[in-house]
Design an enzyme around this catalytic site. Structure first.
Site, PDB file in Angstrom:
ATOM      1  N   ASP A  10       0.879  -1.151   0.000  1.00  0.00           N
ATOM      2  CA  ASP A  10       0.000   0.000   0.000  1.00  0.00           C
ATOM      3  C   ASP A  10       0.934   1.224   0.000  1.00  0.00           C
ATOM      4  O   ASP A  10       2.121   1.087   0.324  1.00  0.00           O
ATOM      5  CB  ASP A  10      -0.851  -0.066   1.273  1.00  0.00           C
ATOM      6  CG  ASP A  10      -1.649   1.181   1.489  1.00  0.00           C
ATOM      7  OD1 ASP A  10      -2.317   1.620   0.558  1.00  0.00           O
ATOM      8  OD2 ASP A  10      -1.592   1.731   2.604  1.00  0.00           O
ATOM      9  N   LEU A  11       0.433   2.382  -0.372  1.00  0.00           N
ATOM     10  CA  LEU A  11       1.320   3.559  -0.414  1.00  0.00           C
ATOM     11  C   LEU A  11       1.148   4.461   0.817  1.00  0.00           C
ATOM     12  O   LEU A  11       2.025   4.539   1.685  1.00  0.00           O
ATOM     13  CB  LEU A  11       1.066   4.357  -1.702  1.00  0.00           C
ATOM     14  CG  LEU A  11       1.926   5.607  -1.849  1.00  0.00           C
ATOM     15  CD1 LEU A  11       3.392   5.262  -2.072  1.00  0.00           C
ATOM     16  CD2 LEU A  11       1.419   6.478  -3.012  1.00  0.00           C
ATOM     17  N   ASP A  12      -0.029   5.120   0.875  1.00  0.00           N
ATOM     18  CA  ASP A  12      -0.269   6.102   1.947  1.00  0.00           C
ATOM     19  C   ASP A  12      -0.287   5.415   3.311  1.00  0.00           C
ATOM     20  O   ASP A  12      -1.097   4.525   3.551  1.00  0.00           O
ATOM     21  CB  ASP A  12      -1.617   6.797   1.734  1.00  0.00           C
ATOM     22  CG  ASP A  12      -1.654   7.608   0.460  1.00  0.00           C
ATOM     23  OD1 ASP A  12      -0.731   8.397   0.246  1.00  0.00           O
ATOM     24  OD2 ASP A  12      -2.605   7.458  -0.322  1.00  0.00           O
ATOM     25  N   THR A  18       1.762  10.115   4.060  1.00  0.00           N
ATOM     26  CA  THR A  18       0.768  11.020   3.472  1.00  0.00           C
ATOM     27  C   THR A  18      -0.594  10.842   4.131  1.00  0.00           C
ATOM     28  O   THR A  18      -1.474  11.689   3.955  1.00  0.00           O
ATOM     29  CB  THR A  18       0.643  10.740   1.961  1.00  0.00           C
ATOM     30  OG1 THR A  18       0.735   9.334   1.779  1.00  0.00           O
ATOM     31  CG2 THR A  18       1.733  11.420   1.176  1.00  0.00           C
ATOM     32  N   LYS A  46      -9.243   5.503   5.607  1.00  0.00           N
ATOM     33  CA  LYS A  46      -7.958   4.976   5.129  1.00  0.00           C
ATOM     34  C   LYS A  46      -8.160   3.847   4.115  1.00  0.00           C
ATOM     35  O   LYS A  46      -8.933   2.930   4.364  1.00  0.00           O
ATOM     36  CB  LYS A  46      -7.116   4.484   6.306  1.00  0.00           C
ATOM     37  CG  LYS A  46      -6.562   5.625   7.143  1.00  0.00           C
ATOM     38  CD  LYS A  46      -5.579   5.103   8.178  1.00  0.00           C
ATOM     39  CE  LYS A  46      -4.987   6.238   8.979  1.00  0.00           C
ATOM     40  NZ  LYS A  46      -4.150   5.740  10.082  1.00  0.00           N
ATOM     41  N   SER A 115      -2.471   0.712  -4.449  1.00  0.00           N
ATOM     42  CA  SER A 115      -2.953   1.891  -3.705  1.00  0.00           C
ATOM     43  C   SER A 115      -4.295   2.368  -4.251  1.00  0.00           C
ATOM     44  O   SER A 115      -4.522   2.337  -5.459  1.00  0.00           O
ATOM     45  CB  SER A 115      -1.926   3.026  -3.834  1.00  0.00           C
ATOM     46  OG  SER A 115      -2.476   4.242  -3.382  1.00  0.00           O
ATOM     47  N   ALA A 116      -5.139   2.833  -3.352  1.00  0.00           N
ATOM     48  CA  ALA A 116      -6.436   3.394  -3.763  1.00  0.00           C
ATOM     49  C   ALA A 116      -6.277   4.807  -4.305  1.00  0.00           C
ATOM     50  O   ALA A 116      -7.210   5.373  -4.867  1.00  0.00           O
ATOM     51  CB  ALA A 116      -7.380   3.408  -2.560  1.00  0.00           C
ATOM     52  N   LYS A 146     -10.845  -0.769  -1.877  1.00  0.00           N
ATOM     53  CA  LYS A 146     -10.661  -1.665  -0.728  1.00  0.00           C
ATOM     54  C   LYS A 146     -11.859  -1.454   0.212  1.00  0.00           C
ATOM     55  O   LYS A 146     -12.295  -0.327   0.336  1.00  0.00           O
ATOM     56  CB  LYS A 146      -9.356  -1.316   0.005  1.00  0.00           C
ATOM     57  CG  LYS A 146      -8.108  -1.402  -0.860  1.00  0.00           C
ATOM     58  CD  LYS A 146      -6.921  -0.701  -0.180  1.00  0.00           C
ATOM     59  CE  LYS A 146      -5.704  -0.661  -1.089  1.00  0.00           C
ATOM     60  NZ  LYS A 146      -4.575   0.082  -0.517  1.00  0.00           N
ATOM     61  N   GLU A 170      -0.029  -3.337   4.589  1.00  0.00           N
ATOM     62  CA  GLU A 170      -1.162  -2.396   4.599  1.00  0.00           C
ATOM     63  C   GLU A 170      -1.324  -1.726   5.967  1.00  0.00           C
ATOM     64  O   GLU A 170      -1.113  -2.368   6.993  1.00  0.00           O
ATOM     65  CB  GLU A 170      -2.455  -3.182   4.346  1.00  0.00           C
ATOM     66  CG  GLU A 170      -3.116  -2.934   3.041  1.00  0.00           C
ATOM     67  CD  GLU A 170      -3.700  -1.542   2.834  1.00  0.00           C
ATOM     68  OE1 GLU A 170      -3.956  -1.214   1.672  1.00  0.00           O
ATOM     69  OE2 GLU A 170      -3.892  -0.766   3.810  1.00  0.00           O
ATOM     70  N   ASP A 171      -1.720  -0.450   5.930  1.00  0.00           N
ATOM     71  CA  ASP A 171      -1.956   0.243   7.213  1.00  0.00           C
ATOM     72  C   ASP A 171      -3.438   0.458   7.507  1.00  0.00           C
ATOM     73  O   ASP A 171      -3.777   0.998   8.560  1.00  0.00           O
ATOM     74  CB  ASP A 171      -1.262   1.618   7.230  1.00  0.00           C
ATOM     75  CG  ASP A 171      -1.956   2.613   6.322  1.00  0.00           C
ATOM     76  OD1 ASP A 171      -2.305   2.239   5.193  1.00  0.00           O
ATOM     77  OD2 ASP A 171      -2.162   3.760   6.755  1.00  0.00           O
TER      78      ASP A 171
HETATM   79  P1  B16 Z   1      -6.624  10.057  -3.558  1.00  0.00           P
HETATM   80  P2  B16 Z   1      -3.635   3.959  -0.043  1.00  0.00           P
HETATM   81  C1  B16 Z   1      -5.592   5.750  -0.111  1.00  0.00           C
HETATM   82  O1  B16 Z   1      -4.281   5.390  -0.413  1.00  0.00           O
HETATM   83  C2  B16 Z   1      -5.651   6.495   1.205  1.00  0.00           C
HETATM   84  O2  B16 Z   1      -5.376   5.603   2.273  1.00  0.00           O
HETATM   85  C3  B16 Z   1      -7.051   7.029   1.393  1.00  0.00           C
HETATM   86  O3  B16 Z   1      -7.137   7.734   2.610  1.00  0.00           O
HETATM   87  C4  B16 Z   1      -7.382   7.930   0.212  1.00  0.00           C
HETATM   88  O4  B16 Z   1      -8.683   8.431   0.330  1.00  0.00           O
HETATM   89  C5  B16 Z   1      -7.267   7.115  -1.071  1.00  0.00           C
HETATM   90  O5  B16 Z   1      -5.953   6.622  -1.178  1.00  0.00           O
HETATM   91  C6  B16 Z   1      -7.584   7.932  -2.303  1.00  0.00           C
HETATM   92  O6  B16 Z   1      -6.598   8.884  -2.472  1.00  0.00           O
HETATM   93  O7  B16 Z   1      -7.600  11.068  -3.079  1.00  0.00           O
HETATM   94  O8  B16 Z   1      -5.192  10.538  -3.552  1.00  0.00           O
HETATM   95  O9  B16 Z   1      -7.026   9.429  -4.861  1.00  0.00           O
HETATM   96  O10 B16 Z   1      -3.573   3.929   1.442  1.00  0.00           O
HETATM   97  O11 B16 Z   1      -4.534   2.901  -0.673  1.00  0.00           O
HETATM   98  O12 B16 Z   1      -2.277   4.051  -0.701  1.00  0.00           O
HETATM   99 MG    MG Z   2      -2.768   3.190   3.357  1.00  0.00          MG
END
Ligand code: B16
Ligand code: MG
Length: 223
Positions: A10-12, A18, A46, A115-116, A146, A170-171
Site C-alpha cells: 500500500d502507499l499512503d 501522506t 484509510k 494503492s487506492a 478496498k 497495509e496500514d
Molecule cells: P486520492 P492507499 C488511499 O491510499 C488512502 O489511504 C485514502 O485515505 C485515500 O482516500 C485514497 O488513497 C484515495 O486517495 O484522493 O489521492 O485518490 O492507502 O490505498 O495508498
Molecule cells: Mg494506506
C-alpha cells in the site's frame, strides 16, 4: 504450503506518511459541513477511494450535497491535499522501507504497489523510488475500492503470480480485508487494535527485522 514470491505495498501510511495529509485535508472539508473529523473516524477513510471518503463524511455529518457541490468538494479536497504534499521528497519515505525494498530486490522478489490513491504514481515519482516497482496499480485503474480485493488481484495478475504467493503490507483495516479477500498473506502495519483480521502485525517497518523477512520470503510458510 506457501512460497512468497511477491510483495505488494500500500502507499499512503505504509511507504510514506501522506495518511496524515489526507486526514488534514478531509478535516478542512468536513468543517464545511459543521463536522469535526476525529482521528478515530479518520480510520474509516484509510484505503478508501476519494468518492467513498466524501460519502462517509457526509453520512457522519448528516449532510447532503447535490452532484455539483459533491464534485466541487472532491476537487477541493484534492487541491488541499496536493498543496500539503507539494514539497514531498525521498526524505519522507517512512523508516525501514528502503531497507525492506532493497532486501526484496536482492532476493528477486517481485514488488508492486496496490494503492487506492489516484495520486500514487505522482507521489512515487517524487519519492524517486519508481525503479523498485515491477507494477503500480492505483486508484485510476480500479473500479472497486478496498476492502474489495481488486487492486491487489490486478497487481498479482500483472506480475503473473498467484495471489497465495503474495504478501501485502497495509496500514488500513479496509486494505487488510482486501488482502485477506484476495487470499494473500496480510501484514498489518500499525497497532493491532485498528485491525479486524491479519496474518502478522508490526507497529512499523523498523520492527520488521531481517529474520522476519527471511521467514516471509525465503522459507516455505504454513499460514
Ligand atoms: P486520492 P492507499 C488511499 O491510499 C488512502 O489511504 C485514502 O485515505 C485515500 O482516500 C485514497 O488513497 C484515495 O486517495 O484522493 O489521492 O485518490 O492507502 O490505498 O495508498
Ligand atoms: Mg494506506
Amino acid at each position: 504450503m506457501k512460497i512468497h514470491t511477491c510483495a505488494l505495498f500500500d502507499l499512503d501510511g505504509v511507504i510514506v506518511d501522506t495518511a496524515n495529509y489526507h486526514f488534514l485535508a478531509w478535516k478542512k472539508i468536513a468543517s464545511n459541513f459543521g463536522f469535526e473529523l476525529s482521528k478515530e473516524n479518520n480510520e474509516k477513510l484509510k484505503g478508501v477511494s476519494r468518492t467513498k471518503c466524501l460519502n462517509i463524511i457526509l453520512e457522519l455529518s448528516n449532510f447532503d450535497l447535490n452532484e455539483n457541490s459533491f464534485n466541487y468538494y472532491l476537487k477541493k479536497k484534492n487541491e488541499i491535499y496536493l498543496d500539503y504534499i507539494k514539497n514531498i521528497n525521498s526524505e519522507n519515505i517512512l523508516p525501514g522501507i528502503l531497507k525492506t525494498l532493497n532486501y526484496l530486490k536482492e532476493k528477486n522478489i517481485m514488488i508492486g504497489i496496490g494503492s487506492a490513491s489516484k495520486n500514487a504514481r505522482f507521489i512515487i515519482e517524487k519519492l524517486k523510488i519508481v525503479p523498485f516497482f515491477d507494477v503500480i496499480v492505483d486508484g485510476n485503474q480500479i473500479v472497486n475500492s478496498k476492502p474489495d480485493p481488486e487492486v491487489f488481484l490486478k497487481g498479482s495478475k500483472a506480475l503473473g503470480v498467484l495471489p497465495e504467493n503474495c504478501v501485502v503490507f497495509e496500514d488500513s483495516d479496509s486494505g487488510i480485508q482486501a488482502a485477506k479477500a484476495a487470499k494473500m498473506t496480510a501484514i498489518a502495519i500499525g497497532t493491532p487494535d485498528k485491525f479486524s483480521n491479519y496474518d502478522f502485525c508490526f507497529t512499523n517497518f523498523l520492527k520488521i527485522v531481517k529474520s522476519d523477512l527471511d521467514n516471509l520470503f525465503t522459507s516455505k510458510n504454513y499460514i
